[in-house]
Enzyme design. Sequence first.
Site, short mmCIF file in Angstrom:
data_model
loop_
_atom_site.label_atom_id
_atom_site.label_comp_id
_atom_site.label_asym_id
_atom_site.label_seq_id
_atom_site.Cartn_x
_atom_site.Cartn_y
_atom_site.Cartn_z
N LYS A 62 21.69 -14.56 -2.53
CA LYS A 62 22.50 -14.61 -1.31
C LYS A 62 23.88 -15.16 -1.61
O LYS A 62 24.88 -14.75 -1.02
CB LYS A 62 21.80 -15.45 -0.24
CG LYS A 62 20.54 -14.80 0.31
CD LYS A 62 19.90 -15.64 1.40
CE LYS A 62 18.66 -14.96 1.96
NZ LYS A 62 18.01 -15.79 3.03
N TYR A 199 16.74 -32.61 14.67
CA TYR A 199 18.07 -32.23 14.18
C TYR A 199 19.13 -33.17 14.75
O TYR A 199 20.04 -33.60 14.03
CB TYR A 199 18.38 -30.79 14.58
CG TYR A 199 19.75 -30.33 14.13
CD1 TYR A 199 19.99 -30.02 12.79
CD2 TYR A 199 20.80 -30.21 15.04
CE1 TYR A 199 21.25 -29.60 12.37
CE2 TYR A 199 22.05 -29.79 14.63
CZ TYR A 199 22.27 -29.48 13.30
OH TYR A 199 23.53 -29.08 12.89
N LYS A 203 21.71 -35.68 12.51
CA LYS A 203 23.16 -35.68 12.54
C LYS A 203 23.73 -37.05 12.91
O LYS A 203 24.81 -37.43 12.45
CB LYS A 203 23.65 -34.60 13.52
CG LYS A 203 23.49 -33.18 12.96
CD LYS A 203 24.25 -33.03 11.66
CE LYS A 203 23.94 -31.79 10.89
NZ LYS A 203 24.70 -31.68 9.64
#
Length: 321
Positions: A62, A199, A203
């Site tokens: 990728k 998540y 953060k």
Amino acid sequence: MLPIGAYLYSQLIFHPPYPTEKFTGQTIIVTGSNAGLGLEAARHFVRLDAKKVILAVRNLDKGEAAKKSILTSEKKAEDVVEVWELDLARYQSVKDFATRAEGLNRLDVLVENAGIVTFKWTMTENNESTITTNVVSPMLHAILLLPKLRETAVKFNTLPRLVFTTSFVHWVTKFPERNEDKIFEALADPKKARMDDRYNISKLLEMYGVQELAALESASTKKGRVIINHVNPGWVVTEGMREWTGMKLLIFKFFRMIFARTTEVGSRTLVNAAEGGEATHGQYMDDCRPGSDEGKSVQKKVWKELEEKLEGIQPGILRNI
């Protein structure tokens, strides 16, 4: 809680400026750059005359496809973009990458952008996978490469930048784990896990880590100044919620269509932070300017635990700061 008026202004009215400042002759590393924000930020750096842009990616195939996309759109020579393997789920991969980077002639900008969003519980390197990938490994990677950034500052009389991609979602979590004796141990307990909020917590923890690291950099007596900041790219069109299905996914995509920035527009905020001067050091860059970073009450506690983790992974690493 994020003020709704400020959020709507940011997403619907404010438009991050198109980057024009040159990065001529510079070497830049962008993690998580095979797609999304990282890819578009790398494309900007190439367009802005960087000598070498390294795509730090988990999947090399990728990464090579991303390299081809950048070289085709920007019409640059093959050697301007390189693809290096970096798997933030494995500490050894982070260490190997840093060892390889020691051989670079210079390192002017390091953008710690890679991260994951998952609602499924998995463990990697003695942490829940989100914590390893979004918090511990980016900090490990950054501190391992800090000597190269400082070396560049001294050797070329420049001001290197270390940029972390954080997020406005740190406003969303109530972070009850702050009351635990050991925050990271609590986050590694599946019985206590709130994966729908994981998540957001990651953060917040990353933000705490960046701000402590920046404070230590300011106090350091080592030669070579490095600007350290972190940036909120806003809500951006990515595939971060690909685990959702059914009506939940349809509702998410509907609101994303109305409010979210394109990846190219969001990536401008990363490039802006990479241009930042002294006024941005230690700052949370929101809409391309220093914003509020409230909620520091447990920052020292988080950093102390992070220090213990990092020293366990790489003994003596904190001497790099």
